[in-house]
Design an enzyme around this catalytic site. Sequence first.
Site, mmCIF file in Angstrom:
data_model
loop_
_atom_site.group_PDB
_atom_site.id
_atom_site.type_symbol
_atom_site.label_atom_id
_atom_site.label_comp_id
_atom_site.label_asym_id
_atom_site.label_seq_id
_atom_site.Cartn_x
_atom_site.Cartn_y
_atom_site.Cartn_z
ATOM 1 N N ARG A 170 0.862 -1.190 0.000
ATOM 2 C CA ARG A 170 0.000 0.000 0.000
ATOM 3 C C ARG A 170 0.886 1.223 0.000
ATOM 4 O O ARG A 170 1.780 1.343 0.851
ATOM 5 C CB ARG A 170 -0.920 0.048 1.215
ATOM 6 C CG ARG A 170 -1.504 1.452 1.418
ATOM 7 C CD ARG A 170 -2.555 1.571 2.465
ATOM 8 N NE ARG A 170 -3.793 0.960 2.014
ATOM 9 C CZ ARG A 170 -4.989 1.220 2.543
ATOM 10 N NH1 ARG A 170 -5.097 2.085 3.540
ATOM 11 N NH2 ARG A 170 -6.054 0.617 2.102
ATOM 12 N N ARG A 199 -14.082 -7.208 2.676
ATOM 13 C CA ARG A 199 -12.644 -7.028 2.400
ATOM 14 C C ARG A 199 -11.887 -8.289 2.807
ATOM 15 O O ARG A 199 -10.969 -8.719 2.125
ATOM 16 C CB ARG A 199 -12.074 -5.834 3.180
ATOM 17 C CG ARG A 199 -12.653 -4.457 2.861
ATOM 18 C CD ARG A 199 -12.454 -4.052 1.432
ATOM 19 N NE ARG A 199 -11.066 -4.147 0.989
ATOM 20 C CZ ARG A 199 -10.082 -3.290 1.341
ATOM 21 N NH1 ARG A 199 -10.363 -2.248 2.093
ATOM 22 N NH2 ARG A 199 -8.848 -3.453 0.898
ATOM 23 N N GLN A 248 -10.461 -3.412 -2.937
ATOM 24 C CA GLN A 248 -11.693 -2.786 -2.456
ATOM 25 C C GLN A 248 -12.846 -3.072 -3.426
ATOM 26 O O GLN A 248 -13.979 -3.351 -3.009
ATOM 27 C CB GLN A 248 -11.486 -1.268 -2.325
ATOM 28 C CG GLN A 248 -12.725 -0.512 -1.887
ATOM 29 C CD GLN A 248 -13.127 -0.777 -0.439
ATOM 30 O OE1 GLN A 248 -12.290 -0.709 0.446
ATOM 31 N NE2 GLN A 248 -14.399 -1.086 -0.205
ATOM 32 N N ASP A 253 -16.585 8.599 -1.663
ATOM 33 C CA ASP A 253 -15.310 8.417 -0.960
ATOM 34 C C ASP A 253 -14.913 9.786 -0.396
ATOM 35 O O ASP A 253 -15.502 10.816 -0.780
ATOM 36 C CB ASP A 253 -14.259 7.899 -1.962
ATOM 37 C CG ASP A 253 -12.891 7.626 -1.329
ATOM 38 O OD1 ASP A 253 -12.814 7.497 -0.093
ATOM 39 O OD2 ASP A 253 -11.894 7.554 -2.088
ATOM 40 N N HIS A 310 -7.431 0.883 -6.363
ATOM 41 C CA HIS A 310 -7.647 0.153 -5.101
ATOM 42 C C HIS A 310 -8.433 -1.129 -5.428
ATOM 43 O O HIS A 310 -9.598 -1.276 -5.061
ATOM 44 C CB HIS A 310 -8.419 1.052 -4.131
ATOM 45 C CG HIS A 310 -8.399 0.577 -2.708
ATOM 46 N ND1 HIS A 310 -7.623 -0.481 -2.268
ATOM 47 C CD2 HIS A 310 -9.073 1.021 -1.614
ATOM 48 C CE1 HIS A 310 -7.827 -0.658 -0.973
ATOM 49 N NE2 HIS A 310 -8.697 0.237 -0.555
ATOM 50 N N CYS A 313 -16.067 3.095 0.660
ATOM 51 C CA CYS A 313 -14.949 2.196 0.989
ATOM 52 C C CYS A 313 -14.533 2.337 2.447
ATOM 53 O O CYS A 313 -13.938 1.420 3.014
ATOM 54 C CB CYS A 313 -13.771 2.483 0.071
ATOM 55 S SG CYS A 313 -13.296 4.223 0.030
HETATM 56 N N1 NVA Z 1 -9.363 7.598 -1.701
HETATM 57 C C1 NVA Z 1 -9.053 7.128 -0.375
HETATM 58 C C2 NVA Z 1 -9.429 5.682 -0.240
HETATM 59 C C3 NVA Z 1 -9.225 5.112 1.138
HETATM 60 C C4 NVA Z 1 -9.597 3.676 1.233
HETATM 61 C C5 NVA Z 1 -7.574 7.338 -0.096
HETATM 62 O O1 NVA Z 1 -6.751 7.035 -0.973
HETATM 63 O O2 NVA Z 1 -7.240 7.829 0.979
HETATM 64 N N1 CP Z 2 -11.151 0.901 2.600
HETATM 65 C C1 CP Z 2 -9.876 0.803 3.016
HETATM 66 O O1 CP Z 2 -8.958 0.524 2.253
HETATM 67 O O2 CP Z 2 -9.730 1.019 4.347
HETATM 68 P P1 CP Z 2 -8.337 1.148 5.130
HETATM 69 O O3 CP Z 2 -7.702 2.429 4.684
HETATM 70 O O4 CP Z 2 -8.727 1.166 6.579
HETATM 71 O O5 CP Z 2 -7.484 -0.028 4.787
#
Ligand code: NVA
Ligand code: CP
Length: 332
Positions: free
Chosen positions: A107, A316, A137, A230, A134, A271
């Site tokens: 990540r 998830r 997700q 989101d 992602h 998400c």
């Molecule tokens: N768009 C958000 C998704 C989090 C799961 C981010 O990248 O922070």
């Molecule tokens: N939706 C998601 O990826 O959540 P986290 O950032 O908690 O992993």
Amino acid sequence: MNGLYGKNFLKLLDFSKEEIEEFLRIAALLKQYKKKGVPHALAQGKNIALIFEKTSTRTRCAFEVAAADLGMHAVYLDPKSSQIGKKESLPDTAKVLGRMFDAIEYRGFGQEIVEDIARYSGVPTYNGLTNEFHPTQILADFMTIKEKFGSLEDISLCYYGDARYNMGNSLMVGAAKMGMRFTACCPEKYRPDPALVSVCEELAKKSGGEIRFETDPEKGSVGANAVYTDVWVSMGEPQEVWKERIDDLSPYRVTKSVMQNAAKGAVFMHCLPSFHDLGTEIGREIYEKFGLPEMEVSDEVFMSDASVVFDEAENRLHTIKAVIAATLSDGV
Ligand code: NVA
Ligand code: CP
């Protein structure tokens, strides 16, 4: 041997509709096993490295619990406690991890980083979120839609907010692959990259799906079975963008009226994490600075019966477990 064995899971563009269906089939099976207490240590004795350059609750926990349920051992690496990027280059790190681990999750920031880890490590590598995509997700989201509506075909999904980032991009790709109708409801400048839109339009032509854009927040959700949003500012983005995002995206908050315009029985999806009340530090800071008690979704919608956000969160686990099991074990 299953066709997914040994593969990376970096973005949905790399998979066919049938392969995505296969991940979802395995996830549903593993969910049943989990609920019934049927052991499923399909990757017994294997090891997975979990690299997180951004914070996480769901993705990290899903990978760790999935690994444990599959009989694996997981090692968590955060950006501070490893040498990654500071004392050791990414190619060197990936080569080292590839010698010790059977799989790697990453990540972090650019999509090219996770693609490089896959290339240099030589072991199945999974995208746990990049700026661009992602994909794990989306599997959880599509599993949730299938559970609620029986299938993905004929589903119309409308995404409200910043559609240029990982969630907007990935939902558009997923919908185009699976033959769904996807609408991004946002100001023009928040639409996904035109090159990705073209790719998705071609995919949608083949799958029977559709890609649409709508700037009027009262029209976007008309006929939608799923309304998705989101956060307006994603991890890794500078704090300074909050003001502009609030100004631009406040009209695109998912409210009761947006849900009322949607199809009968429509679900609300997110998400997570979400800013729907003042229960977070950032939520309170924004409230003090800009006077907004809720952001991308009203608390009323988030807490309503239409909201399936915690089903998505649970899924998830099952979908990430399916990705690991399908790529590391040929027995599923
Ligand atoms: N768009 C958000 C998704 C989090 C799961 C981010 O990248 O922070
Ligand atoms: N939706 C998601 O990826 O959540 P986290 O950032 O908690 O992993």
